[in-house]
Design a protein around this motif. Structure first.
Motif, PDB file in Angstrom:
ATOM      1  N   ASN A 128     103.041 -49.311  80.564  1.00 27.06           N
ATOM      2  CA  ASN A 128     102.410 -49.458  79.249  1.00 27.06           C
ATOM      3  C   ASN A 128     101.391 -50.592  79.268  1.00 27.06           C
ATOM      4  N   ILE A 129     101.749 -51.681  79.958  1.00 24.74           N
ATOM      5  CA  ILE A 129     100.863 -52.838  80.041  1.00 24.74           C
ATOM      6  C   ILE A 129      99.577 -52.466  80.759  1.00 24.74           C
ATOM      7  N   THR A 130      99.710 -51.814  81.915  1.00 26.71           N
ATOM      8  CA  THR A 130      98.548 -51.424  82.715  1.00 26.71           C
ATOM      9  C   THR A 130      97.658 -50.446  81.950  1.00 26.71           C
ATOM     10  N   VAL A 131      98.280 -49.472  81.304  1.00 29.99           N
ATOM     11  CA  VAL A 131      97.537 -48.468  80.535  1.00 29.99           C
ATOM     12  C   VAL A 131      96.741 -49.132  79.415  1.00 29.99           C
ATOM     13  N   ASP A 132      97.377 -50.014  78.667  1.00 34.96           N
ATOM     14  CA  ASP A 132      96.691 -50.684  77.561  1.00 34.96           C
ATOM     15  C   ASP A 132      95.524 -51.533  78.063  1.00 34.96           C
ATOM     16  N   SER A 133      95.729 -52.206  79.182  1.00 31.54           N
ATOM     17  CA  SER A 133      94.653 -53.038  79.745  1.00 31.54           C
ATOM     18  C   SER A 133      93.470 -52.184  80.166  1.00 31.54           C
ATOM     19  N   PHE A 134      93.741 -51.086  80.847  1.00 37.48           N
ATOM     20  CA  PHE A 134      92.656 -50.206  81.276  1.00 37.48           C
ATOM     21  C   PHE A 134      91.932 -49.588  80.078  1.00 37.48           C
ATOM     22  N   LYS A 135      92.680 -49.230  79.034  1.00 39.87           N
ATOM     23  CA  LYS A 135      92.035 -48.676  77.836  1.00 39.87           C
ATOM     24  C   LYS A 135      91.040 -49.675  77.255  1.00 39.87           C
ATOM     25  N   GLU A 136      91.465 -50.928  77.139  1.00 40.18           N
ATOM     26  CA  GLU A 136      90.580 -51.953  76.586  1.00 40.18           C
ATOM     27  C   GLU A 136      89.343 -52.143  77.462  1.00 40.18           C
ATOM     28  N   LEU A 137      89.547 -52.183  78.772  1.00 42.20           N
ATOM     29  CA  LEU A 137      88.416 -52.380  79.677  1.00 42.20           C
ATOM     30  C   LEU A 137      87.480 -51.172  79.673  1.00 42.20           C
ATOM     31  N   CYS A 138      88.038 -49.975  79.582  1.00 40.50           N
ATOM     32  CA  CYS A 138      87.205 -48.774  79.502  1.00 40.50           C
ATOM     33  C   CYS A 138      86.352 -48.788  78.237  1.00 40.50           C
ATOM     34  N   ASP A 139      86.961 -49.155  77.126  1.00 34.76           N
ATOM     35  CA  ASP A 139      86.220 -49.185  75.865  1.00 34.76           C
ATOM     36  C   ASP A 139      85.103 -50.225  75.918  1.00 34.76           C
ATOM     37  N   TYR A 140      85.397 -51.367  76.524  1.00 35.05           N
ATOM     38  CA  TYR A 140      84.391 -52.427  76.633  1.00 35.05           C
ATOM     39  C   TYR A 140      83.254 -51.996  77.563  1.00 35.05           C
ATOM     40  N   ALA A 141      83.614 -51.460  78.729  1.00 27.47           N
ATOM     41  CA  ALA A 141      82.595 -51.044  79.694  1.00 27.47           C
ATOM     42  C   ALA A 141      81.795 -49.854  79.174  1.00 27.47           C
ATOM     43  N   GLY A 142      82.457 -48.979  78.424  1.00 26.09           N
ATOM     44  CA  GLY A 142      81.772 -47.813  77.886  1.00 26.09           C
ATOM     45  C   GLY A 142      80.620 -48.181  76.972  1.00 26.09           C
ATOM     46  N   GLU A 143      80.763 -49.285  76.257  1.00 27.18           N
ATOM     47  CA  GLU A 143      79.690 -49.748  75.376  1.00 27.18           C
ATOM     48  C   GLU A 143      78.456 -50.144  76.176  1.00 27.18           C
ATOM     49  N   LYS A 144      78.649 -50.448  77.454  1.00 25.21           N
ATOM     50  CA  LYS A 144      77.553 -50.865  78.330  1.00 25.21           C
ATOM     51  C   LYS A 144      77.140 -49.756  79.297  1.00 25.21           C
ATOM     52  N   GLY A 145      77.739 -48.578  79.125  1.00 22.94           N
ATOM     53  CA  GLY A 145      77.362 -47.442  79.950  1.00 22.94           C
ATOM     54  C   GLY A 145      77.990 -47.416  81.328  1.00 22.94           C
ATOM     55  N   LEU A 146      79.084 -48.147  81.522  1.00 24.94           N
ATOM     56  CA  LEU A 146      79.745 -48.221  82.824  1.00 24.94           C
ATOM     57  C   LEU A 146      81.050 -47.436  82.832  1.00 24.94           C
ATOM     58  N   ASN A 147      81.364 -46.903  84.001  1.00 22.53           N
ATOM     59  CA  ASN A 147      82.698 -46.378  84.261  1.00 22.53           C
ATOM     60  C   ASN A 147      83.617 -47.521  84.682  1.00 22.53           C
ATOM     61  N   VAL A 148      84.905 -47.360  84.440  1.00 25.82           N
ATOM     62  CA  VAL A 148      85.931 -48.257  84.971  1.00 25.82           C
ATOM     63  C   VAL A 148      86.732 -47.468  85.992  1.00 25.82           C
ATOM     64  N   LEU A 149      86.980 -48.087  87.143  1.00 27.43           N
ATOM     65  CA  LEU A 149      87.621 -47.395  88.253  1.00 27.43           C
ATOM     66  C   LEU A 149      88.989 -47.993  88.558  1.00 27.43           C
ATOM     67  N   MET A 150      89.905 -47.137  88.965  1.00 30.16           N
ATOM     68  CA  MET A 150      91.195 -47.573  89.502  1.00 30.16           C
ATOM     69  C   MET A 150      91.249 -47.148  90.971  1.00 30.16           C
ATOM     70  N   GLU A 151      91.560 -48.096  91.827  1.00 30.94           N
ATOM     71  CA  GLU A 151      91.625 -47.830  93.263  1.00 30.94           C
ATOM     72  C   GLU A 151      93.066 -47.894  93.744  1.00 30.94           C
ATOM     73  N   ASN A 152      93.407 -47.046  94.713  1.00 29.92           N
ATOM     74  CA  ASN A 152      94.739 -47.116  95.331  1.00 29.92           C
ATOM     75  C   ASN A 152      94.806 -48.366  96.196  1.00 29.92           C
ATOM     76  N   PHE A 153      95.093 -49.490  95.522  1.00 30.67           N
ATOM     77  CA  PHE A 153      94.928 -50.787  96.173  1.00 30.67           C
ATOM     78  C   PHE A 153      96.051 -51.736  95.755  1.00 30.67           C
ATOM     79  N   ASP A 154      97.180 -51.671  96.445  1.00 32.54           N
ATOM     80  CA  ASP A 154      98.295 -52.608  96.231  1.00 32.54           C
ATOM     81  C   ASP A 154      98.901 -52.505  94.824  1.00 32.54           C
ATOM     82  N   GLY A 155      99.979 -53.258  94.637  1.00 29.87           N
ATOM     83  CA  GLY A 155     100.598 -53.377  93.329  1.00 29.87           C
ATOM     84  C   GLY A 155     100.976 -52.040  92.722  1.00 29.87           C
TER      85      GLY A 155
END
Length: 263
Positions: A128-155
């Motif tokens: 839930n924590i990770t999902v909420d964080s990504f949602k916020e970052l996606c919404d913020y980046a979307g205002e600037k025309g950017l994608n947000v990426l998740m990589e298979n990278f640890d954790g």
């Protein structure tokens, strides 16, 4: 085949020889005729000096080099903070720092930004924590025309099933995936890649290390990874990410040769 190059190919020259992001841009274009790069955030420091990070002058110089050499930014890898940590206050601080780097990614004309999906204590998993964080970052980046990426990278992103759940629950059009050939644990490498290729893949990190006398990648079966790419009809960017101990230029050349051989 669309080629990109990740700046971490030059980790050692950055740390040991004072290489800069401007040098990476020049090498990408003049030596490899590659016109798309992925930048690791700390490699935008001038001469790797943290005192120069986030200065407008430094970013202006990088932007000028991008224009000069006709190179664009596919993604900025932001290795700052922990968006999955349990401490709400610290998590807020980290998210705000990541937003600052999203701003710089947008300033450089990047198509995307990749924060680290983060870590949680062993034996605990609260997506839930990770999902909420990504949602916020996606919404913020979307205002600037950017994608947000998740990589298979640890954790939390070291498990493909976690990645699938996070991706589906974030449910944002600008949320996409980086698939790295090496980052999953060895015992699930190929199964994991096959699973996440069913998601919306933004780019593939073609990570290599050492090569044998035939020019094959030693650590894992390169051809098997390419089979997965082909199986899913992926036609996007293949980002070369050589992280071996040898000469970076030669490592990149060998990686590109393998891609041409199997693609």
């Amino acid at each position: 085949m669309k080629l990109s190059m990740v700046s971490s190919c030059f980790y050692k020259p950055f740390r040991e020889n004072g290489m800069t992001m401007i040098d990476v841009i020049k090498v990408a274009k003049e030596i490899f005729d590659i016109d798309m790069v992925e930048m690791v955030h700390w490699m935008t420091y001038a001469n790797t000096n943290p005192e120069n990070v986030n200065t407008r002058e430094n970013m202006d110089n990088i932007k000028e080099a991008l224009n000069k050499y006709g190179v664009a930014v596919l993604n900025m890898c932001i290795d700052v903070g922990n968006i999955s940590q349990l401490d709400k206050g610290k998590r807020r601080e980290d998210i705000e720092k990541i937003k600052e780097w999203i701003d710089w990614a947008a300033y450089l004309g990047s198509r995307a930004a990749r924060p680290h999906a983060g870590f949680q204590p062993e034996g605990m998993l609260d997506l839930n924590i990770t999902v909420d964080s990504f949602k916020e970052l996606c919404d913020y980046a979307g205002e600037k025309g950017l994608n947000v990426l998740m990589e298979n990278f640890d954790g939390v992103a070291s498990d493909p099933d976690n990645m699938i759940e996070i991706f589906e629950r974030v449910n944002r059009p600008n949320f996409k995936i980086i698939a790295d050939f090496d980052n999953f644990p060895a015992e699930i490498r190929y199964q994991g890649l096959d699973k996440i290729f069913d998601l919306d893949i933004h780019s593939v990190h073609v990570k290599t290390f050492e090569f044998d006398e035939q020019g094959e990648q030693i650590k894992y079966d390169f051809s098997k990874c390419i089979e997965i790419v082909k199986k899913h009809n992926y036609r996007g960017y293949m980002s070369v990410e050589y992280e071996g101990q040898g000469n970076s230029i030669e490592g990149i050349k060998k990686t590109i040769a393998l891609l041409k051989k199997y693609m």
